[in-house]
Each structure stands twice: as C-alpha cells, then as structure tokens.
Design a protein around this motif. Sequence first.
Motif, mmCIF file in Angstrom:
data_model
loop_
_atom_site.group_PDB
_atom_site.id
_atom_site.type_symbol
_atom_site.label_atom_id
_atom_site.label_comp_id
_atom_site.label_asym_id
_atom_site.label_seq_id
_atom_site.Cartn_x
_atom_site.Cartn_y
_atom_site.Cartn_z
ATOM 1 N N GLY A 29 -34.392 47.174 -20.624
ATOM 2 C CA GLY A 29 -34.344 48.480 -19.943
ATOM 3 C C GLY A 29 -35.401 49.427 -20.492
ATOM 4 O O GLY A 29 -36.030 50.190 -19.734
ATOM 5 N N SER A 30 -35.632 49.380 -21.789
ATOM 6 C CA SER A 30 -36.659 50.236 -22.404
ATOM 7 C C SER A 30 -38.057 49.826 -21.954
ATOM 8 O O SER A 30 -38.924 50.679 -21.728
ATOM 9 N N ILE A 31 -38.281 48.509 -21.815
ATOM 10 C CA ILE A 31 -39.598 48.041 -21.351
ATOM 11 C C ILE A 31 -39.820 48.487 -19.899
ATOM 12 O O ILE A 31 -40.903 48.945 -19.523
ATOM 13 N N GLU A 32 -38.757 48.378 -19.088
ATOM 14 C CA GLU A 32 -38.868 48.815 -17.689
ATOM 15 C C GLU A 32 -39.173 50.305 -17.627
ATOM 16 O O GLU A 32 -40.015 50.754 -16.841
ATOM 17 N N PHE A 33 -38.490 51.097 -18.468
ATOM 18 C CA PHE A 33 -38.756 52.536 -18.519
ATOM 19 C C PHE A 33 -40.223 52.800 -18.871
ATOM 20 O O PHE A 33 -40.902 53.623 -18.238
ATOM 21 N N ALA A 34 -40.706 52.082 -19.889
ATOM 22 C CA ALA A 34 -42.087 52.285 -20.351
ATOM 23 C C ALA A 34 -43.102 51.991 -19.247
ATOM 24 O O ALA A 34 -44.086 52.715 -19.092
ATOM 25 N N CYS A 35 -42.841 50.928 -18.468
ATOM 26 C CA CYS A 35 -43.826 50.510 -17.453
ATOM 27 C C CYS A 35 -43.632 51.240 -16.120
ATOM 28 O O CYS A 35 -44.599 51.745 -15.544
ATOM 29 N N VAL A 36 -42.388 51.284 -15.642
ATOM 30 C CA VAL A 36 -42.137 51.807 -14.296
ATOM 31 C C VAL A 36 -42.205 53.339 -14.277
ATOM 32 O O VAL A 36 -42.790 53.938 -13.368
ATOM 33 N N VAL A 37 -41.606 53.975 -15.283
ATOM 34 C CA VAL A 37 -41.539 55.449 -15.298
ATOM 35 C C VAL A 37 -42.722 56.063 -16.053
ATOM 36 O O VAL A 37 -43.377 56.977 -15.560
ATOM 37 N N ALA A 38 -42.987 55.530 -17.258
ATOM 38 C CA ALA A 38 -44.015 56.167 -18.106
ATOM 39 C C ALA A 38 -45.415 55.610 -17.877
ATOM 40 O O ALA A 38 -46.387 56.174 -18.366
ATOM 41 N N GLY A 39 -45.531 54.480 -17.131
ATOM 42 C CA GLY A 39 -46.855 53.999 -16.717
ATOM 43 C C GLY A 39 -47.593 53.107 -17.690
ATOM 44 O O GLY A 39 -48.814 52.949 -17.563
ATOM 45 N N ALA A 40 -46.891 52.495 -18.670
ATOM 46 C CA ALA A 40 -47.574 51.593 -19.614
ATOM 47 C C ALA A 40 -48.172 50.401 -18.868
ATOM 48 O O ALA A 40 -47.597 49.904 -17.895
ATOM 49 N N LYS A 41 -49.350 49.943 -19.317
ATOM 50 C CA LYS A 41 -50.064 48.872 -18.619
ATOM 51 C C LYS A 41 -49.926 47.516 -19.306
ATOM 52 O O LYS A 41 -50.274 46.494 -18.726
ATOM 53 N N LEU A 42 -49.512 47.544 -20.566
ATOM 54 C CA LEU A 42 -49.423 46.286 -21.334
ATOM 55 C C LEU A 42 -48.044 46.188 -21.979
ATOM 56 O O LEU A 42 -47.544 47.163 -22.557
ATOM 57 N N VAL A 43 -47.421 45.009 -21.857
ATOM 58 C CA VAL A 43 -46.171 44.719 -22.564
ATOM 59 C C VAL A 43 -46.499 43.667 -23.612
ATOM 60 O O VAL A 43 -47.018 42.600 -23.280
ATOM 61 N N MET A 44 -46.202 43.972 -24.870
ATOM 62 C CA MET A 44 -46.439 42.985 -25.920
ATOM 63 C C MET A 44 -45.157 42.765 -26.716
ATOM 64 O O MET A 44 -44.501 43.720 -27.142
ATOM 65 N N VAL A 45 -44.802 41.499 -26.898
ATOM 66 C CA VAL A 45 -43.712 41.145 -27.811
ATOM 67 C C VAL A 45 -44.383 40.535 -29.033
ATOM 68 O O VAL A 45 -45.138 39.563 -28.910
ATOM 69 N N MET A 46 -44.129 41.119 -30.199
ATOM 70 C CA MET A 46 -44.868 40.697 -31.391
ATOM 71 C C MET A 46 -43.946 40.239 -32.527
ATOM 72 O O MET A 46 -43.153 41.015 -33.057
ATOM 73 N N GLY A 47 -44.045 38.958 -32.846
ATOM 74 C CA GLY A 47 -43.358 38.442 -34.023
ATOM 75 C C GLY A 47 -44.263 38.617 -35.235
ATOM 76 O O GLY A 47 -45.414 39.027 -35.101
ATOM 77 N N HIS A 48 -43.750 38.291 -36.406
ATOM 78 C CA HIS A 48 -44.583 38.479 -37.593
ATOM 79 C C HIS A 48 -44.283 37.449 -38.669
ATOM 80 O O HIS A 48 -43.217 36.819 -38.690
ATOM 81 N N GLN A 49 -45.234 37.330 -39.559
ATOM 82 C CA GLN A 49 -45.164 36.388 -40.688
ATOM 83 C C GLN A 49 -43.936 36.710 -41.559
ATOM 84 O O GLN A 49 -43.582 37.866 -41.757
ATOM 85 N N GLN A 50 -43.302 35.676 -42.062
ATOM 86 C CA GLN A 50 -42.172 35.807 -42.998
ATOM 87 C C GLN A 50 -41.068 36.721 -42.455
ATOM 88 O O GLN A 50 -40.547 37.572 -43.187
ATOM 89 N N CYS A 51 -40.731 36.541 -41.172
ATOM 90 C CA CYS A 51 -39.717 37.407 -40.549
ATOM 91 C C CYS A 51 -38.328 37.115 -41.130
ATOM 92 O O CYS A 51 -37.803 36.005 -41.021
ATOM 93 N N GLY A 52 -37.750 38.144 -41.725
ATOM 94 C CA GLY A 52 -36.425 37.989 -42.356
ATOM 95 C C GLY A 52 -35.337 37.693 -41.341
ATOM 96 O O GLY A 52 -34.394 36.939 -41.633
ATOM 97 N N ALA A 53 -35.459 38.267 -40.136
ATOM 98 C CA ALA A 53 -34.456 38.036 -39.094
ATOM 99 C C ALA A 53 -34.499 36.582 -38.625
ATOM 100 O O ALA A 53 -33.448 35.953 -38.418
ATOM 101 N N VAL A 54 -35.711 36.052 -38.462
ATOM 102 C CA VAL A 54 -35.848 34.648 -38.048
ATOM 103 C C VAL A 54 -35.337 33.728 -39.157
ATOM 104 O O VAL A 54 -34.641 32.741 -38.892
ATOM 105 N N LYS A 55 -35.640 34.088 -40.396
ATOM 106 C CA LYS A 55 -35.123 33.281 -41.523
ATOM 107 C C LYS A 55 -33.593 33.279 -41.516
ATOM 108 O O LYS A 55 -32.962 32.240 -41.749
ATOM 109 N N ALA A 56 -33.015 34.440 -41.241
ATOM 110 C CA ALA A 56 -31.548 34.534 -41.201
ATOM 111 C C ALA A 56 -30.981 33.674 -40.078
ATOM 112 O O ALA A 56 -29.937 33.025 -40.242
ATOM 113 N N ALA A 57 -31.683 33.655 -38.945
ATOM 114 C CA ALA A 57 -31.230 32.812 -37.823
ATOM 115 C C ALA A 57 -31.310 31.340 -38.201
ATOM 116 O O ALA A 57 -30.406 30.551 -37.878
ATOM 117 N N ILE A 58 -32.385 30.955 -38.902
ATOM 118 C CA ILE A 58 -32.518 29.560 -39.356
ATOM 119 C C ILE A 58 -31.365 29.225 -40.301
ATOM 120 O O ILE A 58 -30.800 28.123 -40.259
#
Length: 236
Positions: free
Chosen positions: A125-154
């Motif tokens: 919903g936040s991404i839709e708000f950013a693009c549809v209402v606020a006019g953002a042109k790029l959507v990026m989903v960014m993971g990162h090195q040594q992600c603690g959340a991903v480690k916890a999921a593993i």
Amino acid sequence: MNMKKIILLSLLVCGMAISCKKSENRKTQPKISSHVMTKEQQDKLTGEEVLKDFIEGNKRFQDGIATMRDHTKHTRPPVTGQFPKAVVISCIDNSVPVEDIFDQGLGNIFVGGVAGNFVDEDVLGSIEFACVVAGAKLVMVMGHQQCGAVKAAIDNVRLGTIYKIRPAVNISLSFTGDKNSKNSEFVKFVSENNVRIALNDIRKKSPILKEMEDNGKIKIVGAFCSLTDGTLEFIK
Ligand SMILES: [Zn+2]
C-alpha cells in the motif's frame, strides 16, 4: 624574525600542507546542495533516468564525493508537497542510510524500512501511495549484506515478518555449500531470492503497479547492497 613569528609561520605552512593533502585525497570536491525535487522536475523523469541517477549517485558515495546537503533546508519545502523520484523498500537493520547510498536528498526518495525488506499488504500500500499519488518513477526493493532478519529466518525464528521470509529460505535449498546463517554466501543467496519474491509479489498483488510498469510509467528493480563498501548488485 622573532621566535613567536617563526612558530606562527611554521603552523601556517603545516596547516596548508594538511589542507593540500586532504584535497589530494578527494578526486573532486563535493557539491553543496539544499535542492529538493519540484513537481516539474519529477514530471520530466522516467524510471530509467532515476535508476541511472541512482547508479551515478552510488558511484559518488563509493568515491567519497557525495553531495553535501543542508538538511535543515530540506525539511521545509515539503510543506508545499513532496515529489519523490523513487520509493525504496529497505531493511531496518541496513546500517547504511538509503539516501546516502544513492547520494539523494531528503524528500527526493520515499524510504520504507521493514525487517528483511519484506513486501506485505501494508508495504505494498505504501509503494502504491508513492507511485500513484506522489508520482515516484522507480520502485526498488533492496536487500543487504549480512542481513540479520534473513539470518533469523534461516535459523527458523518464528516471529511475524521474519517468518514470512521462510519461503525465500525454502527456495534456496539448491545452494551448494553450508546452508546455515554463519555462511555469508548462503545468507546472500537467500537475501537475493527474498528480493525476487518481493518483486514478484509487487507485480502479482498490485494490478495498478503492474499496469504502470507495463505502460512504462514506473520501473521496478531489485538490488543487493554491500555494507562493506556500499556497492550495488542488481537482482533479476
Ligand atoms: Zn537486514
């Protein structure tokens, strides 16, 4: 020349030498900016151009010549409206600020931080708000090195959003090598698959964003950020 003058002259020469050394260390001096995006500028941008701008900004970040910004001025113009170039979904334990990685000013991008950069209904919903209402042109989903959340999921931690990352672990079993959270290569492999799932979910669960992408009004990309040096790898 008395002793006092000699000492003062020595200090001056020494200071100039240090100053010159600092200049040599930088390839070029950083620009100083208090600029915030306007609607006219946003209207002219395409998702492809924003991505190019991000890649160039990331290069400046790595080279240590990111733009110097006056955040006290950046916080004022948004009262007349916010016109972001992009929306970036990042992780809460990403220790590099997203604006800095891409050398962007406050308000020029919308940033969503959620454990494991997971895209659920609310984030969507936040991404839709950013693009549809606020006019953002790029959507990026960014993971990162040594992600603690991903480690916890593993490690099979059964907590809300963390547990939602488990499908990324489950589709990563083809990895050859130790499949545990101590193996940074496996953590990266799962992080990248986690971003791929998020990109698929955006397209599958948001018909309006899918339509905007198909019509060239927005660009949707995945990325993996190295915390060591801020470099980016794009994920397909
Ligand atoms: Zn993380």
